[in-house]
Design a protein around this motif. Structure first.
Motif, PDB file in Angstrom:
ATOM      1  N   PHE A   1      68.303  -1.878  -0.962  1.00 14.57           N
ATOM      2  CA  PHE A   1      68.260  -2.676  -2.179  1.00 14.57           C
ATOM      3  C   PHE A   1      67.758  -4.081  -1.854  1.00 14.57           C
ATOM      4  N   PRO A   2      66.882  -4.652  -2.663  1.00  9.19           N
ATOM      5  CA  PRO A   2      66.582  -6.074  -2.489  1.00  9.19           C
ATOM      6  C   PRO A   2      67.857  -6.896  -2.714  1.00  9.19           C
ATOM      7  N   LEU A   3      68.116  -7.839  -1.835  1.00  7.81           N
ATOM      8  CA  LEU A   3      69.267  -8.733  -1.989  1.00  7.81           C
ATOM      9  C   LEU A   3      68.777  -9.984  -2.716  1.00  7.81           C
ATOM     10  N   VAL A   4      69.249 -10.190  -3.929  1.00  7.29           N
ATOM     11  CA  VAL A   4      68.716 -11.267  -4.757  1.00  7.29           C
ATOM     12  C   VAL A   4      69.848 -12.159  -5.251  1.00  7.29           C
ATOM     13  N   GLU A   5      69.504 -13.413  -5.473  1.00 11.24           N
ATOM     14  CA  GLU A   5      70.408 -14.365  -6.105  1.00 11.24           C
ATOM     15  C   GLU A   5      69.939 -14.606  -7.537  1.00 11.24           C
ATOM     16  N   GLY A   6      70.793 -15.280  -8.309  1.00 10.02           N
ATOM     17  CA  GLY A   6      70.453 -15.527  -9.699  1.00 10.02           C
ATOM     18  C   GLY A   6      69.139 -16.261  -9.868  1.00 10.02           C
ATOM     19  N   ARG A   7      68.873 -17.219  -8.977  1.00  5.73           N
ATOM     20  CA  ARG A   7      67.636 -17.985  -9.154  1.00  5.73           C
ATOM     21  C   ARG A   7      66.392 -17.197  -8.778  1.00  5.73           C
ATOM     22  N   ASP A   8      66.579 -16.003  -8.174  1.00 10.21           N
ATOM     23  CA  ASP A   8      65.435 -15.126  -7.918  1.00 10.21           C
ATOM     24  C   ASP A   8      64.990 -14.386  -9.174  1.00 10.21           C
ATOM     25  N   LEU A   9      65.855 -14.350 -10.197  1.00 15.11           N
ATOM     26  CA  LEU A   9      65.636 -13.477 -11.341  1.00 15.11           C
ATOM     27  C   LEU A   9      65.261 -14.254 -12.590  1.00 15.11           C
ATOM     28  N   VAL A  10      64.591 -13.568 -13.487  1.00 13.69           N
ATOM     29  CA  VAL A  10      64.211 -14.146 -14.770  1.00 13.69           C
ATOM     30  C   VAL A  10      64.190 -13.020 -15.801  1.00 13.69           C
ATOM     31  N   VAL A  11      64.526 -13.354 -17.028  1.00 10.60           N
ATOM     32  CA  VAL A  11      64.508 -12.376 -18.114  1.00 10.60           C
ATOM     33  C   VAL A  11      63.328 -12.690 -19.032  1.00 10.60           C
ATOM     34  N   THR A  12      62.510 -11.689 -19.298  1.00 10.21           N
ATOM     35  CA  THR A  12      61.359 -11.828 -20.187  1.00 10.21           C
ATOM     36  C   THR A  12      61.303 -10.614 -21.109  1.00 10.21           C
ATOM     37  N   ASP A  13      61.266 -10.868 -22.416  1.00  7.35           N
ATOM     38  CA  ASP A  13      61.177  -9.792 -23.406  1.00  7.35           C
ATOM     39  C   ASP A  13      62.258  -8.726 -23.194  1.00  7.35           C
ATOM     40  N   GLY A  14      63.455  -9.171 -22.890  1.00 10.65           N
ATOM     41  CA  GLY A  14      64.566  -8.247 -22.759  1.00 10.65           C
ATOM     42  C   GLY A  14      64.574  -7.429 -21.489  1.00 10.65           C
ATOM     43  N   ARG A  15      63.754  -7.762 -20.510  1.00 14.04           N
ATOM     44  CA  ARG A  15      63.743  -7.056 -19.236  1.00 14.04           C
ATOM     45  C   ARG A  15      64.017  -8.045 -18.106  1.00 14.04           C
ATOM     46  N   LEU A  16      64.571  -7.497 -17.039  1.00 16.08           N
ATOM     47  CA  LEU A  16      64.949  -8.316 -15.886  1.00 16.08           C
ATOM     48  C   LEU A  16      63.868  -8.212 -14.819  1.00 16.08           C
ATOM     49  N   TYR A  17      63.461  -9.366 -14.307  1.00 22.30           N
ATOM     50  CA  TYR A  17      62.416  -9.416 -13.284  1.00 22.30           C
ATOM     51  C   TYR A  17      62.875 -10.275 -12.114  1.00 22.30           C
ATOM     52  N   VAL A  18      62.364  -9.939 -10.934  1.00 20.55           N
ATOM     53  CA  VAL A  18      62.573 -10.771  -9.764  1.00 20.55           C
ATOM     54  C   VAL A  18      61.286 -11.533  -9.499  1.00 20.55           C
ATOM     55  N   ARG A  19      61.428 -12.821  -9.242  1.00 27.20           N
ATOM     56  CA  ARG A  19      60.262 -13.648  -8.927  1.00 27.20           C
ATOM     57  C   ARG A  19      59.821 -13.339  -7.505  1.00 27.20           C
ATOM     58  N   THR A  20      58.618 -12.840  -7.363  1.00 24.44           N
ATOM     59  CA  THR A  20      58.081 -12.522  -6.045  1.00 24.44           C
ATOM     60  C   THR A  20      56.804 -13.322  -5.831  1.00 24.44           C
ATOM     61  N   ILE A  21      56.306 -13.262  -4.629  1.00 23.10           N
ATOM     62  CA  ILE A  21      55.056 -13.970  -4.329  1.00 23.10           C
ATOM     63  C   ILE A  21      53.881 -13.343  -5.052  1.00 23.10           C
ATOM     64  N   ALA A  22      54.065 -12.124  -5.559  1.00 24.92           N
ATOM     65  CA  ALA A  22      52.999 -11.456  -6.320  1.00 24.92           C
ATOM     66  C   ALA A  22      53.250 -11.546  -7.814  1.00 24.92           C
ATOM     67  N   GLY A  23      54.158 -12.431  -8.208  1.00 24.59           N
ATOM     68  CA  GLY A  23      54.498 -12.546  -9.613  1.00 24.59           C
ATOM     69  C   GLY A  23      55.764 -11.765  -9.925  1.00 24.59           C
TER      70      GLY A  23
ATOM     71  N   SER B   1      77.776 -22.278 -14.733  1.00 24.33           N
ATOM     72  CA  SER B   1      77.378 -21.379 -13.656  1.00 24.33           C
ATOM     73  C   SER B   1      76.031 -21.786 -13.071  1.00 24.33           C
ATOM     74  N   ARG B   2      75.986 -21.868 -11.750  1.00 30.37           N
ATOM     75  CA  ARG B   2      74.740 -22.165 -11.037  1.00 30.37           C
ATOM     76  C   ARG B   2      74.198 -20.918 -10.335  1.00 30.37           C
ATOM     77  N   ILE B   3      74.877 -19.798 -10.477  1.00 32.12           N
ATOM     78  CA  ILE B   3      74.474 -18.606  -9.728  1.00 32.12           C
ATOM     79  C   ILE B   3      74.021 -17.475 -10.646  1.00 32.12           C
ATOM     80  N   GLY B   4      74.024 -17.729 -11.968  1.00 37.54           N
ATOM     81  CA  GLY B   4      73.654 -16.685 -12.913  1.00 37.54           C
ATOM     82  C   GLY B   4      72.185 -16.721 -13.290  1.00 37.54           C
ATOM     83  N   VAL B   5      71.853 -15.909 -14.297  1.00 42.77           N
ATOM     84  CA  VAL B   5      70.469 -15.777 -14.777  1.00 42.77           C
ATOM     85  C   VAL B   5      70.462 -16.079 -16.271  1.00 42.77           C
ATOM     86  N   PRO B   6      69.851 -17.168 -16.691  1.00 43.17           N
ATOM     87  CA  PRO B   6      69.801 -17.465 -18.134  1.00 43.17           C
ATOM     88  C   PRO B   6      69.162 -16.325 -18.922  1.00 43.17           C
ATOM     89  N   GLY B   7      69.844 -15.882 -19.968  1.00 46.14           N
ATOM     90  CA  GLY B   7      69.318 -14.813 -20.812  1.00 46.14           C
ATOM     91  C   GLY B   7      69.556 -13.416 -20.304  1.00 46.14           C
TER      92      GLY B   7
END
Length: 835
Positions: free
Chosen positions: A263-285, A310-316
């Motif tokens: 599993f990718p090990l991710v923190e909240g700041r690695d993630l973003v929500v767009t159009d109701g889906r969860l994404y991880v910010r990667t170097i490829a977008g 909270s500083r460890i969560g994901v807005p949205g």
């Protein structure tokens, strides 16, 4: 291969085994000791195991524990006690805890029933809420919990599965009866350590475990993964382990689990929500995340919808799981069921919802929010534990820990009773359980220790429940197990479930079938790329500083050992150490030996060797799931002590550190797949080395007509042998500058570093499909073009300064394009070289 213990047959049973460690075992059978009360066939397994451990060495107690400690170190198993900054080696006793298959089958049935019951209660709380409406469950038991998330009421998962991973703390009484002490739905703490315990023991005595017919745990983790993947309803779903970060007490466990499960090990700041889906910010977008196994409280998951602090969560993130854009394991809000207050109602709810009694009883619990129960607790206070009803500190129980009423002094007793009268709903009373003991190898001898087991249940590939055959055993050093966390002096033990005959192999699962061939290292989150890049830069900078120190020290104590014997050259090198804050100006005015010692030991200034090694380790902490264990073990080595009184000792330390960095570089170069992670590691090293070459050459520019200064430059660029094999003269300006700045065949030259940077950046994913070079590649090509169109004779101080500034700008461009942008700690002048 482990030597077979005397008398050990194919079944792992040695009926006539010679005297061994267990002959002098001092436990009292009256307390239900696992070995002393075991049936003859199971007791024989215990003796065979003891004989097998003795066969590890000279038969002494210490040998097996020492060998196990080596396995723990090689596996990189660590933990952190609350309040500690540094991690500790994992405390695992070499003597496992053995349970028979028939006894465990009864436990399994009870755990599956319990998981089914909790799933049903969670569905009602978040759905029709009939239990509250019908008076079966007091509203305060739900709303009183700090984990109650009102916004989750009426929100349910599309798969209807609220629970994917459930854990229960089990206690075994003197008569062999099992009780559930508490339910764990928020965090599956201990599940990774149960796996690590088995891995360490398997490396020590794997063939003996097999001959004893110990059940394996690997299938359980395959089922756990498949159960989460099943609810994603997408081929090749991407499942991430969501961590609070490396400062969390169980982060080492989370990193190990992520690596084991893939599993990718991710923190909240690695993630973003767009159009109701969860994404991880990667170097490829952004890349889609289909499911998250969360190790974060519900209230911290989304600062927009729950706790805004909270500083460890994901807005949205709330929108993603509500709209079905992300599977959550476990479903947010279910941790409200793990409060001790709920235990008082589960026996009744089991009969109501499942039509049967609990197969594994609770520890008897009385919630004081009910009048009769409160009076019972006060009347029987000397017989009970008083426990916070909702797992948080309350008046009279300031640390939030259970208190035995019989242990209270008169003043404390009156204060607690008064507090219970004011807010009775904050307290529960529980019966005191006398725990069974188990043999544990402690300080060179076998001693009985009371124990609890955290057992784990996961939803499998077909939606049913699967129980781990074993669990996480915690053995108390004090006889008290008031919290679920490992404390100082506590130890863990592997839990072995044994059968008389081998268990049949389970059917092939998705993870055990041969997969479609797939190349590439998966996604690389932006934050992981950032940490890889800076990990490499910190270590490269530290190595360069050590090389300067070695050059200075060598000139002081080795005959013709260094070109830095000329005072002006040494002064220039000391000034270089001051310039990038390896030492203070005051230290620079001390004798050379003291200046060098200060650079090696400096742990406060930004450029000190100890500081840089520590920063590298801190960056590496967030990467342990990506590093091989051998590599991580070397990274974690403590900064060596520096004996500033003896020049030879300091020189030895410097040489040892250079070897340390060389080993790390060799492991990266030889063992790491040439994927994106490797590219960012190597980019950090190449950029840092290029900056160092520019800075060192500029520092020595005024002295470059001196052979000694040129010799130092060759030493620091590790190019002395190449120069001597190519030229028969002493070091001269233009040949030296050509070799260390412009020779593309020299892996230590400036142009070589810039060429590698160009290759790496060109190979990184692009955000667009128009084939137009992105800013980092344009900046790198500009530096390379400058180096390819100049000769050594034309190089000046200004040229070097311009290239250095261009490299610093390239670093900023790389950061802006590939890394997350967040506030960093305020930088110091010594960080200038680090970009």
């Amino acid at each position: 291969m482990l030597a077979e213990p005397p008398g050990l047959g194919e079944t792992g049973v040695a009926p006539s085994a010679p005297p061994n460690w267990l002959d002098a075992y001092p436990a009292d059978a009256a307390v239900g000791d696992l070995y002393l009360t075991a049936a003859p066939s199971l007791a024989a397994k215990w003796r065979s195991l003891a004989a097998g451990l003795a066969a590890q060495g000279d038969g002494g107690f210490a040998t097996a524990q020492e060998q196990l400690a080596k396995q723990i170190a090689e596996l990189g198993l660590t933990f952190r006690i609350a309040g500690d900054e540094d991690e500790r080696e994992w405390p695992l006793t070499a003597m496992p805890l053995i349970l028979g298959g028939e006894e465990w089958a009864r436990v399994e049935r009870g755990l599956i029933q319990r998981a089914t019951l909790i799933e049903a209660v969670a569905a009602d709380i978040h759905g029709p809420q009939s239990l509250v409406a019908e008076g079966r469950l007091p509203p305060a038991v739900i709303a009183g919990s700090r984990y109650f998330a009102r916004k989750m009421l009426g929100v349910k998962p599309q798969s209807d599965n609220f629970i994917h991973v459930y854990a229960a703390d089990l206690a075994r009484g003197p008569q062999g009866q099992w009780r559930i002490l508490g339910d764990r739905l928020r965090l599956a703490t201990g599940i990774g350590y149960a796996l690590e315990n088995r891995m360490a023991m398997s490396r020590l005595i794997d063939d003996l475990l097999s001959r004893m017919h110990v059940r394996r745990v690997a299938d359980f983790f395959a089922s756990l993964r498949e159960g989460i993947a099943r609810d994603c309803r997408r081929e090749r779903p991407r499942i991430a382990l969501l961590t609070p970060g490396r400062f969390n007490q169980s982060y080492p466990e989370q990193a190990h689990l992520a690596r084991y499960l893939g599993f990718p090990l991710v923190e909240g700041r690695d993630l973003v929500v767009t159009d109701g889906r969860l994404y991880v910010r990667t170097i490829a977008g952004p890349k889609r995340i289909d499911a998250a196994w969360r190790w974060i409280d519900t209230n911290a998951l989304d600062p927009l919808n729950f706790d805004s602090r909270s500083r460890i969560g994901v807005p949205g993130m709330f929108d993603a799981w509500v709209r079905g854009g992300a599977v959550m394991a476990n479903w947010p809000g279910v941790e409200v069921l793990e409060s001790p207050a709920f235990s008082a109602f589960l026996p009744r709810l089991c009969r109501l919802l499942l039509g049967e009694d609990l197969a594994l009883p609770n520890v008897a619990t009385w919630w004081c929010g009910q009048r009769n129960e409160a009076e019972t607790v006060r009347a029987r206070l000397d017989e009970l534990l008083v426990v916070p009803a909702f797992d948080q500190p309350v008046e009279g129980l300031p640390q939030g820990l259970p208190v035995a009423g019989a242990n209270l002094e008169e003043a404390g007793r009156h204060a607690l009773i008064a507090a219970m009268r004011r807010r009775p709903m904050d307290y529960v009373g529980q019966e005191i359980i006398n725990l069974s003991t188990t043999p544990a190898l402690i300080e060179g001898r076998l001693a009985p220790r009371p124990f609890t087991i955290r057992a784990f249940v996961a939803r499998g590939e077909n939606g049913g429940w699967r129980v781990m055959p074993g669990g996480f055993a915690r053995l108390s050093s004090s006889g008290k197990l008031l919290t679920s966390l490992m404390g100082a002096g506590d130890v863990s033990a592997d839990v072995c479930i044994v059968d008389e005959v081998p268990m049949p192999r389970t059917r092939a699962t998705v993870l055990s079938q041969e997969p479609r061939i797939w190349r590439g290292g998966g996604i690389l989150a932006s934050q992981a790329a950032d940490n890889l890049y800076w990990f490499s830069r910190y270590n490269e900078r530290a190595e360069t500083t050590v090389r300067i120190v070695r050059s200075i020290l060598g000139s002081s104590i080795e005959v013709d050992g260094s070109y830095a014997r000329v005072p002006e050259v040494r002064a220039s090198l000391v000034a270089l150490l001051v310039g990038w804050e390896a030492i203070s100006p005051e230290a620079a005015r001390q004798p050379v030996a003291q200046s060098c010692g200060a650079a090696l030991a400096e742990g406060e200034l930004a450029g000190g060797v100890a500081t840089l090694i520590r920063r590298g380790q801190q960056a590496g902490m967030s990467l342990r799931e990506r590093f091989a264990r051998d590599f991580w073990r070397i990274v974690r080595r403590p900064v060596p002590e520096v004996d500033t009184r003896h020049l030879q000792a300091m020189l030895t330390t410097a040489k040892g550190l250079i070897e340390h960095f060389g080993v790390l570089s060799g492991l990266i170069g030889e063992n790491m797949v040439r994927g994106l992670s490797w590219r960012f590691l190597d980019m950090g090293r190449r950029l840092e080395r290029g900056l160092a070459i520019c800075r060192i050459t500029r520092q020595l520019t005024a002295l470059l007509e001196q052979a000694d200064a040129l010799g130092v430059l060759l030493d620091l660029c590790d190019s002395q042998i190449a120069y001597r094999s190519r030229y028969l003269t002493r070091p001269m300006r233009n040949p030296v500058l050509d070799l260390v700045l412009l020779d593309p065949a020299n892996p230590r030259s400036l142009i070589f570093q810039v060429q590698r940077l160009n290759e790496h950046i060109a190979a990184l994913p692009s955000l667009t499909e128009d084939n137009i070079p992105e800013p980092p590649l344009l900046a790198a090509r500009a530096v390379l073009a400058q180096l390819e169109t100049i000769t050594a004779a034309e190089f000046t101080h200004e040229h070097l300064l311009d290239i250095e500034q261009r490299l610093l700008a390239l670093s900023d461009t790389i950061s802006a394009r590939y890394f997350l942008q967040y506030e960093r700690p305020e930088s110091s002048p010594g960080d200038a070289l680090l970009g």
